[in-house]
Design an enzyme around this catalytic site. Structure first.
Site, PDB file in Angstrom:
ATOM      1  N   GLY A   5       0.817  -1.213   0.000  1.00 46.49           N
ATOM      2  CA  GLY A   5       0.000   0.000   0.000  1.00 46.49           C
ATOM      3  C   GLY A   5       0.851   1.264   0.000  1.00 46.49           C
ATOM      4  O   GLY A   5       0.543   2.243  -0.686  1.00 46.49           O
ATOM      5  N   CYS A   6       1.931   1.230   0.758  1.00 46.92           N
ATOM      6  CA  CYS A   6       2.815   2.398   0.839  1.00 46.92           C
ATOM      7  C   CYS A   6       3.504   2.635  -0.499  1.00 46.92           C
ATOM      8  O   CYS A   6       3.696   3.782  -0.912  1.00 46.92           O
ATOM      9  CB  CYS A   6       3.838   2.203   1.946  1.00 46.92           C
ATOM     10  N   THR A   7       3.854   1.566  -1.176  1.00 49.05           N
ATOM     11  CA  THR A   7       4.475   1.690  -2.495  1.00 49.05           C
ATOM     12  C   THR A   7       3.481   2.288  -3.486  1.00 49.05           C
ATOM     13  O   THR A   7       3.839   3.182  -4.265  1.00 49.05           O
ATOM     14  CB  THR A   7       4.983   0.318  -2.979  1.00 49.05           C
ATOM     15  N   ALA A  17       3.202   6.077  -2.652  1.00 42.30           N
ATOM     16  CA  ALA A  17       4.410   6.805  -3.043  1.00 42.30           C
ATOM     17  C   ALA A  17       4.553   6.883  -4.562  1.00 42.30           C
ATOM     18  O   ALA A  17       4.917   7.933  -5.110  1.00 42.30           O
ATOM     19  CB  ALA A  17       5.636   6.143  -2.421  1.00 42.30           C
TER      20      ALA A  17
END
Length: 176
Positions: free
Chosen positions: A69-71, A74
């Site tokens: 999710g963070c990827t 970003a």
């Protein structure tokens, strides 16, 4: 029947505690942006107030570098970075990760903006971002803020992942 009632009560309590905003919806606000500093992926100090002076600033928080999710979050901002830059927008990503992890994340996904290491959580606290615990790790809840002229003008405490840039573009058009 008891299970259904339990679920309804639980959902009602969660809605009352955390609101019912959808990811990316956020809310328009107006309050002074936190004046904090942190260490970026290269070990350099980044004074947020100096960044705010350069133009509208997106500060987004994510739980852990190089996770799915963070990827997505970003990379959404990476893919729209040229468009955002044309509008004068600065971008800062923040998590509890250490500078070395932030650098590896930035390099792996060719992120064109600073990632700020906040292992003590002082930036997370200044922005009033909720903390989560995963095992023994403290993680920042996915959140996003738009700062303009030294004020937070939009905040989203349930920030989107792959739609983060689209949300920012929409809000930028609304706050011009």
């Amino acid at each position: 029947m008891k299970t259904r009632l339990f679920l309804l009560i639980t959902m009602s309590m969660l809605s009352a505690l955390f609101g019912t905003a959808n990811a990316g919806e956020g809310e328009k606000v107006s309050y002074p942006a936190p004046v904090v500093s942190g260490i970026n992926q290269d070990g350099a100090t980044v004074n947020f107030a100096d960044v705010y002076k350069k133009g509208p600033t997106v500060v987004f928080f994510y739980p852990k570098a190089d996770t799915p999710g963070c990827t997505k979050q970003a990379c959404s901002l990476r893919d729209a970075f040229a468009d955002l830059s044309k509008e004068g927008v600065q971008v800062l990503g923040v998590s509890f990760d250490k500078a070395e992890s932030q650098k590896a994340f930035k390099d792996k996904f060719t992120l064109p903006y600073d990632l700020i290491a906040d292992p003590e959580g002082k930036i997370v606290e200044a922005f009033k971002v909720k903390k989560m615990l995963k095992g023994l790790l403290s993680l920042a809840s996915r959140s996003c803020f738009l700062i303009k002229d030294g004020k937070v003008v939009w905040q989203d405490y349930s920030a989107a992942t792959d739609q983060q840039a689209a949300d920012i573009k929409r809000v930028l058009a609304e706050v011009k």
